[in-house]
Structures are given as structure tokens and as C-alpha cells.
Write a protein that holds these residues in place. Sequence first.
Motif, PDB file in Angstrom:
ATOM      1  N   SER A 244       0.828  -1.218   0.000  1.00 21.99           N
ATOM      2  CA  SER A 244       0.000   0.000   0.000  1.00 21.99           C
ATOM      3  C   SER A 244       0.854   1.257   0.000  1.00 21.99           C
ATOM      4  O   SER A 244       0.534   2.247  -0.679  1.00 21.99           O
ATOM      5  N   TRP A 245       1.964   1.232   0.749  1.00 21.42           N
ATOM      6  CA  TRP A 245       2.818   2.418   0.817  1.00 21.42           C
ATOM      7  C   TRP A 245       3.517   2.669  -0.517  1.00 21.42           C
ATOM      8  O   TRP A 245       3.688   3.832  -0.937  1.00 21.42           O
ATOM      9  N   TRP A 246       3.920   1.614  -1.208  1.00 16.96           N
ATOM     10  CA  TRP A 246       4.533   1.798  -2.517  1.00 16.96           C
ATOM     11  C   TRP A 246       3.526   2.384  -3.503  1.00 16.96           C
ATOM     12  O   TRP A 246       3.867   3.263  -4.314  1.00 16.96           O
ATOM     13  N   MET A 247       2.295   1.897  -3.462  1.00 23.35           N
ATOM     14  CA  MET A 247       1.281   2.428  -4.375  1.00 23.35           C
ATOM     15  C   MET A 247       0.938   3.874  -4.043  1.00 23.35           C
ATOM     16  O   MET A 247       0.743   4.703  -4.939  1.00 23.35           O
ATOM     17  N   LEU A 248       0.871   4.208  -2.752  1.00 21.13           N
ATOM     18  CA  LEU A 248       0.653   5.612  -2.389  1.00 21.13           C
ATOM     19  C   LEU A 248       1.831   6.475  -2.826  1.00 21.13           C
ATOM     20  O   LEU A 248       1.656   7.642  -3.208  1.00 21.13           O
TER      21      LEU A 248
ATOM     22  N   LEU B 242      -5.637   3.355  -6.156  1.00 18.97           N
ATOM     23  CA  LEU B 242      -6.138   3.808  -4.856  1.00 18.97           C
ATOM     24  C   LEU B 242      -7.224   2.873  -4.335  1.00 18.97           C
ATOM     25  O   LEU B 242      -7.394   2.721  -3.123  1.00 18.97           O
TER      26      LEU B 242
ATOM     27  N   VAL C 233      -5.325   0.240  -2.644  1.00 19.42           N
ATOM     28  CA  VAL C 233      -4.840   0.754  -1.357  1.00 19.42           C
ATOM     29  C   VAL C 233      -5.951   0.708  -0.315  1.00 19.42           C
ATOM     30  O   VAL C 233      -5.747   0.273   0.823  1.00 19.42           O
TER      31      VAL C 233
ATOM     32  N   LEU D 252      -5.777  -1.537   3.044  1.00 19.95           N
ATOM     33  CA  LEU D 252      -5.873  -0.894   4.348  1.00 19.95           C
ATOM     34  C   LEU D 252      -7.121  -1.358   5.088  1.00 19.95           C
ATOM     35  O   LEU D 252      -7.077  -1.648   6.293  1.00 19.95           O
TER      36      LEU D 252
ATOM     37  N   ARG E  25      -1.874   3.318  10.778  1.00 17.62           N
ATOM     38  CA  ARG E  25      -2.998   3.132   9.851  1.00 17.62           C
ATOM     39  C   ARG E  25      -3.898   4.363   9.819  1.00 17.62           C
ATOM     40  O   ARG E  25      -4.485   4.677   8.783  1.00 17.62           O
TER      41      ARG E  25
ATOM     42  N   GLY F 131      -2.014   6.714   7.665  1.00 19.00           N
ATOM     43  CA  GLY F 131      -2.057   6.190   6.304  1.00 19.00           C
ATOM     44  C   GLY F 131      -3.405   6.413   5.647  1.00 19.00           C
ATOM     45  O   GLY F 131      -3.478   6.749   4.458  1.00 19.00           O
TER      46      GLY F 131
ATOM     47  N   ALA G  84      -3.998   8.607   2.333  1.00 12.69           N
ATOM     48  CA  ALA G  84      -4.657   8.019   1.164  1.00 12.69           C
ATOM     49  C   ALA G  84      -5.895   8.822   0.770  1.00 12.69           C
ATOM     50  O   ALA G  84      -6.178   8.999  -0.423  1.00 12.69           O
TER      51      ALA G  84
END
Length: 609
Positions: free
Chosen positions: A256-260, A305, A308, A312, A325, A328, A332
Motif C-alpha cells: 500500500s505504501w509503494w502504491m501511495l 487507490l 490501497v 488498508l 494506519r 495512512g 490516502a
Amino acid sequence: MPADSRYVPSTQIRIGIVATFTLQFLLVYHLNVTWSDAPSRWLVASYTVVTAMPIWLAITVSDARRWAAWVVALITTSLLAALGWFAGGRCAPALDVECGPVLAPYVLLLSPALLVAGVFVRSALVCGSGWRSWPDYHVLYREAWQVGLALVHAALVTGLAWLLLAISGQLFHLLGIDVVRALLGDERFVYGFTGFALGMGVAVWLSLVRAVESVRQIILGMAHLLMPLASVIVIGFTLAVLITGPANLFEAYEASWWMLGIATVVIVLYNGVFQDGQTAPLSRGWSQVEFWIRHGAVSALVPILGLVAYGLGSRVLAYGWTVPRVYGAVFALFVALYVIGYLTALLCRRIQAGVQLTNRLLAVGFVVIVVVLLSPLMTPSGIAANSQLSRLESGATQLDDVDFHYLRHRSGMAGYRAWESLGNDPRVRQNEALLARWQHPTRRPLQTGAASDHELASLYSTWVGEVQPPQGLLESQVFRQAAARCVEQNCWLRPATIPSSPPTEIWILLRHEDANESERALVRGEIFQRALAHSRTWQRAGHVSSTGPIPYDALLTAVEHPAATTVPKNWPDLMLGGLRLETEPYRPPSGRGGDHDPAASTPAADPQR
């Protein structure tokens, strides 16, 4: 006021900026020193107000004849002081409630929020738009660059200044004069001089009117070059996910962090290409192609997204809310709002006005959200603590899986109160092991380095065929973390039983780091046992090593035996065939007392996962 005009701080304001930066870093020094003690609420409140002083100096000194400016400054200062007072009360070192996890996010969030507010203030002063209308976007965009580049310039000035001081300290040391080196090692001087140098860098850059345009054009030219590449990457990644499916994607914790991260890069580059909405594009030859490529990239962010949000949401449903979270989710949400705003502008065919409105609204929204997160209205630590308590009450989390140390020491006063309430739970009071864990909570390490299901599938298949280990052991995060090293090394899993009352089941994961048969190497490994009798939660109980280097063929002969036997000792050594393994425990076996192992964890046990 003409759009080309600039707000250039006066000499008095520049002196004030240098002084407040210096004072701000000295207060950071005192905050850092008192984190392990009891930081005064007045100290945190003072830091908050001083951090905002460069902005309010610009307001009151430049517009000192208007009483409304002083009223606004006074109200804002009171609000900031209240935020600092509240933040100072969210930790209590006297109760062993650590201040670092509470005050560090406060310090990191406060400065960006004030920076964004400062950009609006500077733009309003340039445009003379007052407080009831938006400042001109062209001016707002330019002032944002001015302030951002001022910070970059300040960082470079500070780095070079420290380089010169380090050289001077070495030069004087060659003469036998160590006073300079001693001064450079004093933390109070380090913080104070850093603040002074940063203040000088900011004050000088804010007076350089023409330098901003040149530097900005260089950076925007880079954005034009990088935007097509980022667009191709995003579109290609989205298509790849649609083809292969997201199953492998969510086996990685950081997906998720890489995609964000890539979504943030696209948003930043999109703004770099858009510029202020008035400047002509740099590449006219293929502007239409570039237009559809960058908007295709923004459109491709919608499924990214969505992934993501799914990832999450799945973790929140499985493990509850945690402080990371919460942050995060907010981050997001902001990225999603940018995407929605830009796509709406495209669909309505009002790209220029839509992008400008989106950037204005979300900049103000960022300041508001930060204030809310730092205020009593919605503290992330309180959300996390209440989430864990709710999961306990609903049965989604078992008491065996609660991280008492995190609640007790690292979640602020909200977590401390949650820990106190758990101490009154009859299930804790009636269970000696749980009560001991609650009274003396130990810290669990962050669970990183666990291998994916795909990587461990063949290993697990071999081990199940050889010795049939418990499924709970194979599924536990602590075992997966240890087994991750077996992807590139030779490993064997073998059981053993420690003669106790009742007998204690343990499992040994052995590693031979060099598979070269001509080499002699040590065998090392880890011991696992159940955290509590008949529990599915497994923990590290100790580690093993061979008594000396052995050849690879001797190891292969030893591991042909399906189980290890014990050698009588206070904590028994083990024998696997003819291989003697020395053991060292992390804690006594289950049922013999002792502290809870800080490494104990399962996928459902650690709320920080």
C-alpha cells in the motif's frame, strides 16, 4: 496590487525570522532532553507558538496599523498554545508513558501545516485580497515555490556552514586547541546554530526575487521530462494488476505504501506540468499526446487507490486501527481527493479552474485536518486504543494476542487508560500468565522480513511431509520471519519434547549457511514453543548452535533423524542423531513462570502489523 509584485520582508522581519528559528530549535533541544523526563506543558505550548512566529511577524509587522490583524494573530496564537498544552498532556514519563511516540508526530505535522498557512498569508499580503476572498492562484503558486525553495536554500546553507565549522574544529585541533571541537559537540550549540543557519537561509532567500524564477523553470522542465515516464509506469502497473490479479501484491506488507508513493509522485509531476495554469507548455510539438498520457496516468490512479483502500481496510478489519494506519488512511484520502478533483475538472472540461480550485481547497483542508489530528477531537493514539478495546469486547481479538507494552508505554495517555481498564478485566485477573504479562509488559519487535506464502510454499510442503509440524506454528508471524532466511539457505525443522510436568513441545529450525560440502560450518537455529499451554500462539523460546564446525555430510546424516532428544541440563541441550546442539533460552518453558517473550507473535497478535 499587480500580479508581478512580491512581498519582500523588511529588515526587521528578517531579523525576527532568524531569531525565531534559533529559539525554535533551542526549544526542540529542550523537548528532546525532556522526552525521557516530564516535559512541561508550557514548553510544548511555547514551542508551538514560536514555530508560528515567522508567519505572524509577517502579518502584524506588515499590517500593524489594522487592529483586525492583531486580533487574528492573538486568536491564532491562543489556538496554537492550546494545541501545545494538550499535546504536552498526552504523555506522562512519571507513569512510564513515553513522550517520543506522541510528540514526534506533533512536531513533524505542525511545521508543514504552518508552512501551508504561511503561503496563504504571504499570497494574501501580495494580492491585498484580505481575509474574505481567495488570493490570485498565480501569486499563490509563485509564493509556494518561494517558500519551498527558501527551505531548500536554508538546508544547503546549514550544511555548508556545518562543513566549515567541522573543518575549523579540525584545524584548531591540530594546534592543540580543542575548545572549538568541544563547542561543536555541545548539543545546545548544535541545535541553536542549526536554527540560526536555517533562519539566515530562509531570510536571505525570501529577499531574492529573481532567483526563484530561474530555479523554478529548471525544476518544471524536469517535471515535463519525467511525467511521461511516470505515466507509462502507472498505466503499465495498472494493466499488469488487472492481468495477474492482486493476490501476490497483498502478500507484501508495504504494498500500500509503494502504491501511495507512486500516486504522490504522479500528483506532484502533474502539478509541475500544469504550473500556474497560465504559463505556456514547454513542449508544443506533442502537447496533445502528452495531455492524454498524463490524464491517463491520473485515471489509472483510481484502481491503484482502490487497491490501497482494500488493503488498508482488510488490515483494519483483521487487526483494528493503529496509529500508522490512521495516518495512512488520512494520507490516502488526500491523494484520492486530488485524483477526484483533477478527473472532475477533466470531465467538466474546465481543467484550469478545476485544478486551481482543487489545490486551494485541499491546501486549506490539510491545515484543518492537521489541527483536528493534533487536537482532542481525533487523536490517532486514542482511535487506536479504542479500536483494540472494541475488538476485545467483540471477541475479534483474544487477550492472549494483546500487545500490553504498546498500550502501556507507547500509545500516550489514551493507551495507558486502555491498559488500566484491561487490568480490571476478570479474564486477566483470573489468569496468572496474563496477569503477569499485564503487570510487566515487554516490548515486541517490529515484524519485518517475513517471507511470502509463495516463497514458503515449497519449504512448508517439505516440512509437512517429513515431520508434520503444527499448523499454528507454520502460520505464526514469528516463525515466518525466521523461515524467510530459509529461502536462500538450507534449513531443517525438527521436533523435541522437554521432560517437564506436563511435557513441553518444542520445534527447532536449523540452518546451515554454507552448502559447500568441502566446507565446515556451524549449524545455528531457533527454538519455538507455545506461548501458553494449548494455545495457537507460538513464540521464540531460545536458540541453538552446534558445539563446533561440522562437515556438510555429517549434518545430512544427523537430520535424517525425525526428532531431537534432550540432554539433561537446567535448560536441556539437544541431540539430533550424533549432532550435539547447545541451547540458550530466551525464557523458561511454558508453565515454569518467567516473563513473556518479547518476540511472541502471530499474524493476529500484533496490532502494529
